[in-house]
Enzyme design. Structure first.
Site, mmCIF file in Angstrom:
data_model
loop_
_atom_site.group_PDB
_atom_site.id
_atom_site.type_symbol
_atom_site.label_atom_id
_atom_site.label_comp_id
_atom_site.label_asym_id
_atom_site.label_seq_id
_atom_site.Cartn_x
_atom_site.Cartn_y
_atom_site.Cartn_z
ATOM 1 N N TYR A 6 -1.194 -0.318 10.628
ATOM 2 C CA TYR A 6 -1.091 -0.570 9.173
ATOM 3 C C TYR A 6 0.054 -0.310 8.508
ATOM 4 O O TYR A 6 0.657 -1.278 7.827
ATOM 5 C CB TYR A 6 -2.485 0.036 8.470
ATOM 6 C CG TYR A 6 -2.532 -0.556 7.158
ATOM 7 C CD1 TYR A 6 -3.182 -1.695 6.810
ATOM 8 C CD2 TYR A 6 -2.597 0.053 6.175
ATOM 9 C CE1 TYR A 6 -3.590 -2.061 5.650
ATOM 10 C CE2 TYR A 6 -2.853 -0.091 5.011
ATOM 11 C CZ TYR A 6 -3.218 -1.243 4.573
ATOM 12 O OH TYR A 6 -3.750 -1.683 3.407
ATOM 13 N N SER A 29 0.678 -1.233 -0.149
ATOM 14 C CA SER A 29 -0.059 -0.029 0.147
ATOM 15 C C SER A 29 0.770 1.158 0.073
ATOM 16 O O SER A 29 1.963 1.241 0.384
ATOM 17 C CB SER A 29 -0.809 0.239 1.180
ATOM 18 O OG SER A 29 -1.349 1.179 1.540
#
Length: 256
Positions: A156, A143
């Protein structure tokens, strides 16, 4: 210059997607099946996998929990019994917004187990077979949140940064042996994970658009597949800023 052997013809290729019950993984499985690949889908949710198989004749469901190394190894053995794997993609992920002022250790570690350790379980299970064949492609879905530290990304972001670093190391080790390696860095994609966000997500795209971008990246032989570029290019530029500029800019842009 292509860093990997381009993959343009999917007919007859066997593909294993881990984390394919929803979101990007499911859209990618649908896309590749439509292009003629034999698709193997894995995730914890057996019902969703079986529904996919019912809608996509010739595909195979292998339910598993990526945090269970034994289960991943058993699924890899089953997948390889049907023939060599041409591409293995780790799409599984866990996301909850978190800040250091409200730290949840259990959820921090859950991010690590699913996003990072699960990828290691899969790599350990399939890499020997790909090396023995001298052919195949490994792809990790990371990501843009892994590019630099961001507010609400305490849990995350570090796991996604780890996947980027991991993919780079894999490429250096495996490319000389004939294997392809790629890392996929999406911006905001409308999935069950991002649905929990309470802020406006810039350049939001659909899972189908994400799948199109990924397949296009593989067709180009890309290592770093990032999209949508109108957003990810800005995020890449932010990586170049010194901290004395980066931190104030992020605070102003996010209000956090």
């Amino acid at each position: 210059m292509s860093l990997n052997p381009p993959i343009r013809d999917w007919r007859g290729r066997r593909v294993w997607l881990v984390g394919a019950s929803t979101g990007i993984g499911r859209a990618l499985a649908h896309k590749l099946h439509g292009l003629g690949a034999t698709v193997i889908v894995s995730a914890r949710k057996a019902a969703e996998l079986n529904a996919f198989v019912a809608e996509h004749p010739g595909s195979l469901a292998l339910p598993l929990d990526v945090t269970d190394a034994t289960a991943v190894q058993a699924a890899a053995t089953s997948a390889l019994q049907g023939g060599p794997l041409d591409l293995v993609c780790y799409c599984a992920g866990h996301y909850r917004a978190m800040r250091a002022t409200a730290m949840d250790l259990d959820d921090l570690l859950r991010h690590q187990r699913i996003n990072t350790e699960g990828a290691l379980h899969l790599l350990h299970a399939v890499t020997p077979a790909l090396l023995a064949r001298g052919q195949g492609h490994l792809s990790l879905v990371s990501s843009v949140a892994g590019f630099r530290g961001l507010p609400q990304s305490l849990a995350y972001g570090p796991t996604k940064a780890a996947l980027i670093n991991l993919a780079e190391a894999l490429y250096l080790d495996l490319h000389p042996h004939g294997l392809g390696v790629s890392v996929i860095n999406p911006g905001f994609v409308a999935t069950p994970l991002t649905a929990q966000n309470t802020f406006a997500m810039p350049a939001l795209i659909t899972p189908a658009q994400a799948a199109d971008a990924i397949v296009a990246g593989w067709a180009q032989g890309a290592f770093d597949i990032h999209f949508p570029k109108r957003f990810t290019r800005v995020m890449k530029l932010l990586r170049l800023l010194p901290y004395r500029l980066y931190f104030p800019l992020v605070r102003r842009a996010t209000g956090l």
